[in-house]
Design a protein around this motif. Structure first.
Motif, PDB file in Angstrom:
ATOM      1  N   ARG A   1      -7.426  -0.223  -1.343  1.00 29.57           N
ATOM      2  CA  ARG A   1      -6.538  -1.130  -2.082  1.00 29.57           C
ATOM      3  C   ARG A   1      -7.327  -2.110  -2.953  1.00 29.57           C
ATOM      4  O   ARG A   1      -6.857  -2.506  -4.022  1.00 29.57           O
ATOM      5  CB  ARG A   1      -5.627  -1.884  -1.106  1.00 29.57           C
ATOM      6  N   ARG A   2      -8.532  -2.462  -2.505  1.00 31.84           N
ATOM      7  CA  ARG A   2      -9.368  -3.359  -3.311  1.00 31.84           C
ATOM      8  C   ARG A   2     -10.034  -2.648  -4.478  1.00 31.84           C
ATOM      9  O   ARG A   2     -10.297  -3.259  -5.516  1.00 31.84           O
ATOM     10  CB  ARG A   2     -10.467  -3.993  -2.429  1.00 31.84           C
ATOM     11  N   SER A   3     -10.328  -1.354  -4.327  1.00 23.81           N
ATOM     12  CA  SER A   3     -11.202  -0.659  -5.275  1.00 23.81           C
ATOM     13  C   SER A   3     -10.487   0.295  -6.219  1.00 23.81           C
ATOM     14  O   SER A   3     -11.027   0.625  -7.285  1.00 23.81           O
ATOM     15  CB  SER A   3     -12.272   0.133  -4.504  1.00 23.81           C
ATOM     16  N   VAL A   4      -9.316   0.780  -5.855  1.00 25.00           N
ATOM     17  CA  VAL A   4      -8.622   1.812  -6.623  1.00 25.00           C
ATOM     18  C   VAL A   4      -7.377   1.207  -7.270  1.00 25.00           C
ATOM     19  O   VAL A   4      -6.584   0.569  -6.576  1.00 25.00           O
ATOM     20  CB  VAL A   4      -8.243   2.999  -5.712  1.00 25.00           C
ATOM     21  N   PRO A   5      -7.174   1.396  -8.582  1.00 22.85           N
ATOM     22  CA  PRO A   5      -6.039   0.771  -9.275  1.00 22.85           C
ATOM     23  C   PRO A   5      -4.686   1.031  -8.631  1.00 22.85           C
ATOM     24  O   PRO A   5      -3.865   0.138  -8.519  1.00 22.85           O
ATOM     25  CB  PRO A   5      -6.128   1.360 -10.684  1.00 22.85           C
ATOM     26  N   ASP A   6      -4.408   2.287  -8.199  1.00 18.57           N
ATOM     27  CA  ASP A   6      -3.125   2.583  -7.569  1.00 18.57           C
ATOM     28  C   ASP A   6      -3.285   2.741  -6.053  1.00 18.57           C
ATOM     29  O   ASP A   6      -2.553   3.489  -5.408  1.00 18.57           O
ATOM     30  CB  ASP A   6      -2.483   3.830  -8.173  1.00 18.57           C
ATOM     31  N   GLY A   7      -4.250   1.994  -5.507  1.00 15.00           N
ATOM     32  CA  GLY A   7      -4.530   2.098  -4.079  1.00 15.00           C
ATOM     33  C   GLY A   7      -3.370   1.720  -3.187  1.00 15.00           C
ATOM     34  O   GLY A   7      -3.187   2.298  -2.108  1.00 15.00           O
ATOM     35  N   GLU A   8      -2.575   0.754  -3.622  1.00 17.54           N
ATOM     36  CA  GLU A   8      -1.418   0.339  -2.817  1.00 17.54           C
ATOM     37  C   GLU A   8      -0.438   1.487  -2.640  1.00 17.54           C
ATOM     38  O   GLU A   8       0.036   1.759  -1.528  1.00 17.54           O
ATOM     39  CB  GLU A   8      -0.731  -0.858  -3.492  1.00 17.54           C
ATOM     40  N   GLU A   9      -0.122   2.178  -3.717  1.00 18.66           N
ATOM     41  CA  GLU A   9       0.809   3.304  -3.651  1.00 18.66           C
ATOM     42  C   GLU A   9       0.245   4.441  -2.799  1.00 18.66           C
ATOM     43  O   GLU A   9       0.949   5.022  -1.966  1.00 18.66           O
ATOM     44  CB  GLU A   9       1.103   3.818  -5.056  1.00 18.66           C
ATOM     45  N   LEU A  10      -1.023   4.746  -2.992  1.00 24.13           N
ATOM     46  CA  LEU A  10      -1.646   5.844  -2.262  1.00 24.13           C
ATOM     47  C   LEU A  10      -1.692   5.572  -0.766  1.00 24.13           C
ATOM     48  O   LEU A  10      -1.371   6.440   0.057  1.00 24.13           O
ATOM     49  CB  LEU A  10      -3.064   6.089  -2.789  1.00 24.13           C
ATOM     50  N   THR A  11      -2.104   4.361  -0.380  1.00 21.74           N
ATOM     51  CA  THR A  11      -2.215   4.060   1.045  1.00 21.74           C
ATOM     52  C   THR A  11      -0.847   3.911   1.698  1.00 21.74           C
ATOM     53  O   THR A  11      -0.679   4.265   2.872  1.00 21.74           O
ATOM     54  CB  THR A  11      -3.055   2.794   1.282  1.00 21.74           C
ATOM     55  N   SER A  12       0.135   3.433   0.956  1.00 25.60           N
ATOM     56  CA  SER A  12       1.484   3.314   1.524  1.00 25.60           C
ATOM     57  C   SER A  12       2.033   4.690   1.903  1.00 25.60           C
ATOM     58  O   SER A  12       2.683   4.850   2.948  1.00 25.60           O
ATOM     59  CB  SER A  12       2.423   2.636   0.527  1.00 25.60           C
ATOM     60  N   ARG A  13       1.754   5.684   1.073  1.00 23.42           N
ATOM     61  CA  ARG A  13       2.209   7.047   1.355  1.00 23.42           C
ATOM     62  C   ARG A  13       1.584   7.568   2.646  1.00 23.42           C
ATOM     63  O   ARG A  13       2.274   8.128   3.513  1.00 23.42           O
ATOM     64  CB  ARG A  13       1.836   7.952   0.185  1.00 23.42           C
ATOM     65  N   VAL A  14       0.288   7.360   2.812  1.00 20.62           N
ATOM     66  CA  VAL A  14      -0.403   7.843   4.008  1.00 20.62           C
ATOM     67  C   VAL A  14       0.030   7.051   5.240  1.00 20.62           C
ATOM     68  O   VAL A  14       0.198   7.614   6.332  1.00 20.62           O
ATOM     69  CB  VAL A  14      -1.930   7.773   3.804  1.00 20.62           C
TER      70      VAL A  14
END
Length: 223
Positions: free
Chosen positions: A73-86
């Motif tokens: 979430r700190r390093s990837v622009p769409d990290g919030e969306e990606l981690t929420s899915r997982v």
């Protein structure tokens, strides 16, 4: 376009200590154990394979949620969306495996739950290796990936090993509850048939420890 981890060499992943290589090794072991459960005829050996799947999946996921996903979430622009899915997949796996652990071996409903959990675990692996982790690979150099791998492994070695669906998926809530739950789970794993006794004792210990940690946090805020 980022490449799936499945097709890369260990060197491309940043070396054996890289969090990417560590993740893939765990994923391969999960797949091996799930296949073992599916193909074995011997009841006790199947149950042992299932136990190993559960222990690995939940310690692995806890370390992801505590160390790895905050870094994404700190390093990837769409990290919030990606981690929420997982994280949603993790929560569904939690619920299914919790049901599995309440049902007796051989129960048809239990087998349906196991199949559902295995299908979700495999989907989770693909989402991580094909979508999420390649994005982290783009954002971090090998040195940072190895440092993150060391932190991830440290947490994994001391993480809970069974489902706890009510535990938050994100820090600080999961980290706060992780200590007593890990003690509970690992004693339960060690005692085997004496797990009911261990659970009774350790639930009280967990409650006391959580209360103590909360009290410390309140005192720090006051000062």
């Amino acid at each position: 376009m980022p490449r799936t981890l499945k097709d890369q060499t260990v060197e491309q992943l940043g070396g054996r200590a890289s969090v990417l290589a560590r993740q893939r090794r765990d994923h391969e072991e999960m797949d091996r154990l799930m296949n073992e459960y599916r193909t074995l005829d011997d009841g006790p050996r199947r149950e042992q394979a299932l136990k190993q799947v559960v222990q690995l999946v939940f310690s692995h996921a806890f370390a992801e949620e505590t160390v790895l996903w905050p870094a994404v979430r700190r390093s990837v622009p769409d990290g919030e969306e990606l981690t929420s899915r997982v994280e949603e997949e993790h929560q569904q796996i939690n619920g299914l495996v919790a049901d599995v652990e309440r049902l007796p071996p051989g129960d048809p409903e239990r087998e349906d739950k196991v199949r559902g959990a295995f299908a979700l675990i495999r989907q989770d692996i693909r989402d991580e290796e094909d979508l999420l982790l390649p994005r982290l690979q783009e954002a971090m150099d090998p040195v940072r990936l190895r440092a993150l791998g060391t932190a991830w492994e440290t947490v994994r070695q001391t993480a809970p090993t069974h489902p706890h669906p009510v535990v938050p998926r994100r820090p600080p809530g999961n980290a706060l509850l992780g200590v007593p739950l890990s003690v509970h789970d690992r004693v339960r794993d060690a005692l085997g048939s004496s797990a009911a006794v261990a659970k009774k004792v350790l639930v009280g210990l967990a409650g006391a420890l959580v209360a103590a940690l909360a009290a410390v946090a309140v005192q720090r805020k006051r000062h």
